[in-house]
Design a protein around this motif. Sequence first.
Motif, PDB file in Angstrom:
ATOM      1  N   UNK A 206     130.062 108.356  50.402  1.00 47.08           N
ATOM      2  CA  UNK A 206     130.613 107.330  49.194  1.00 47.08           C
ATOM      3  C   UNK A 206     131.641 107.972  48.445  1.00 47.08           C
ATOM      4  N   UNK A 207     131.567 109.338  48.235  1.00 45.67           N
ATOM      5  CA  UNK A 207     132.686 110.142  47.635  1.00 45.67           C
ATOM      6  C   UNK A 207     133.961 109.977  48.519  1.00 45.67           C
ATOM      7  N   UNK A 208     134.017 109.880  49.655  1.00 45.35           N
ATOM      8  CA  UNK A 208     135.062 109.953  50.707  1.00 45.35           C
ATOM      9  C   UNK A 208     135.621 108.368  50.410  1.00 45.35           C
ATOM     10  N   UNK A 209     134.732 107.528  50.337  1.00 43.14           N
ATOM     11  CA  UNK A 209     135.378 106.154  50.292  1.00 43.14           C
ATOM     12  C   UNK A 209     135.580 105.684  48.908  1.00 43.14           C
ATOM     13  N   UNK A 210     134.805 106.118  47.775  1.00 51.71           N
ATOM     14  CA  UNK A 210     135.353 105.579  46.562  1.00 51.71           C
ATOM     15  C   UNK A 210     136.315 106.458  45.589  1.00 51.71           C
ATOM     16  N   UNK A 211     136.418 107.973  46.083  1.00 56.57           N
ATOM     17  CA  UNK A 211     137.214 108.975  45.473  1.00 56.57           C
ATOM     18  C   UNK A 211     136.833 109.109  44.168  1.00 56.57           C
ATOM     19  N   UNK A 212     135.531 108.984  43.593  1.00 58.28           N
ATOM     20  CA  UNK A 212     135.017 109.172  42.227  1.00 58.28           C
ATOM     21  C   UNK A 212     133.714 110.176  42.201  1.00 58.28           C
ATOM     22  N   UNK A 213     133.792 111.336  41.465  1.00 56.58           N
ATOM     23  CA  UNK A 213     132.714 112.017  41.450  1.00 56.58           C
ATOM     24  C   UNK A 213     131.339 111.638  40.642  1.00 56.58           C
ATOM     25  N   UNK A 214     130.228 111.743  41.350  1.00 56.74           N
ATOM     26  CA  UNK A 214     129.085 111.187  40.868  1.00 56.74           C
ATOM     27  C   UNK A 214     128.272 112.512  39.873  1.00 56.74           C
ATOM     28  N   UNK A 215     128.144 112.205  38.824  1.00 59.43           N
ATOM     29  CA  UNK A 215     127.688 112.928  37.790  1.00 59.43           C
ATOM     30  C   UNK A 215     125.989 113.636  38.337  1.00 59.43           C
ATOM     31  N   UNK A 216     125.409 112.680  38.958  1.00 59.12           N
ATOM     32  CA  UNK A 216     124.026 112.819  39.315  1.00 59.12           C
ATOM     33  C   UNK A 216     123.850 112.368  40.679  1.00 59.12           C
ATOM     34  N   UNK A 217     123.296 113.226  41.236  1.00 60.13           N
ATOM     35  CA  UNK A 217     123.182 113.086  42.954  1.00 60.13           C
ATOM     36  C   UNK A 217     121.578 113.001  43.180  1.00 60.13           C
TER      37      UNK A 217
END
Length: 532
Positions: A206-217
């Motif tokens: 998902x990070x590779x696709x959206x290029x957005x950092x998730x605060x909660x994993x």
Amino acid sequence: MKIVSVVFAVVLGTIVGVLVTPFLAEQGVLPSFISLTTGQQDSKNSEPEPLYWVAPMDSNYRRDKPGKSPMGMDLIPVYAQEGGSDSSPGTVSISPEVINNLGVRLGFAEMRILESRIETVGYVQYNEDALIHIHPRIQGWIEKLYVTAEGDPVKKGQPLYDIYSQELINAQEELLLALNQQSIRLRQAAMRKLRLLHVPEKSIQRLLRTRKVAENITFYAPQSGVLDNLSIREGFFVKPETTLMSIGALDEVWVEAEVFEKQAGLARIGADVTMTLDYFPGQSWQGKVDYIYPSLDAMTRTLKVRVRFDNKQHLLKPNMFASVVIHASDNKQHLMIPREAVIRTQDQDRVVLALGDGKFKSIEVTLGQSDQMYVEVLDGLEEGETVVTSAQFLLDSESSKSSDFKRMEARTEEKGAPDNGGPQSSWVEAKIESIESMDGMGAMVGATHQPIDEWGWPEMYMDFPVAESVDVAALTVGMVLHIQITKYPNHKFEISDVHIPDDAMMKGMQPDMSPMTEEVDHSGHDMSSEGM
């Protein structure tokens, strides 16, 4: 004068009759009815007279004439024992009618497999081979918890918790930086770091696709099973050393059974096990001993044994209480007799031997292990001999009053070795199994020795006290050596001498239990001819 003459004639005739009758009887002149009467009287006098009458159920109740016992049973006559070549002290003779009235039943000494059973209890546990403990590889805060109670079922891939961690945010930003710089090497390093932190693959993609950092994993269950040891709640601050929860699989469970110390030697890996539970009446589970723990519990003096059971239906649950039977048969033939044939006293164990022709005798026996129906005989009987299994207590009470508790023909005489009534010694090869100090009273050595033919002993394990002249410090567990066993008339045995071969000084060597060749002990004597 006539009266005097008549009286004189009668007296004279009586005297003549007394003197002449034996002579006429020898010549066959007397009438036939007199001879017949004399013969009947002689036959009657030839019948043995009972010494006394005794109650069938109480040998202490005696009477000098027939009658009834306090229990209403007919008294049994006891006759004097006739001597002969087939009798010995303590031999009791009983007529066939009395044997039937007493209900005497017989059994045989025969070779059988010892069906030993260890009946004990156990507790159902998770299969620890499939028990997973979940720890975070970073520190942070639990933002959301998807499981709430121990015992809840979970499936593989199910979300467990969301965590906020600055370390995870930094690791995501490193991957984005590598993507912006279009550096393949930096990208691979950043992705490897995320995987080492156990970040789920779907979060990386998902990070590779959206290029957005998730605060909660979100982290997911690594396997299906049952939740256990849940030690967190939402808002908890956790570190890598924190155990968040455990997940145990129930497709296969362990049962830890406790075996008492005296039965520990019977437990073997691979032995069949039957388990039942009060929760499921009429149902049983079959398994095998998987592992025997190396030490006993210091408080309960029990040995733990682990058994595996298939549990596809998830009927067995951790901490359930179970009844366990371990079938500890060694698949070896042992000389066995029915358990009911044994008469146990404080000083000895004995059986009533049926000698045939209504003769019985109490003899002493040495017993070994036992199962539900039979008991092993180590000494005192031979295969095929007959013992009494019912009404033996009355026979034993009569026999034991005068019995020497020995065989009519001593085993040593059968083997060709005279029994002089004194100590006897024999050399034999043995392996030291245990050495135990007796608190200032010498030492006790457990050894497995080879057969001793002259004593009728098979290969077996025994505990022996050690004579003071033997250097116990030179013995080690696992050593194979030659020992001299001395047997005393009071049925006591001890190791009176030892011969340690040069190659036996290495502790833990494997025993060579082949028959002994001619050896010379440390005193220079030929052991193959001394006591062997």
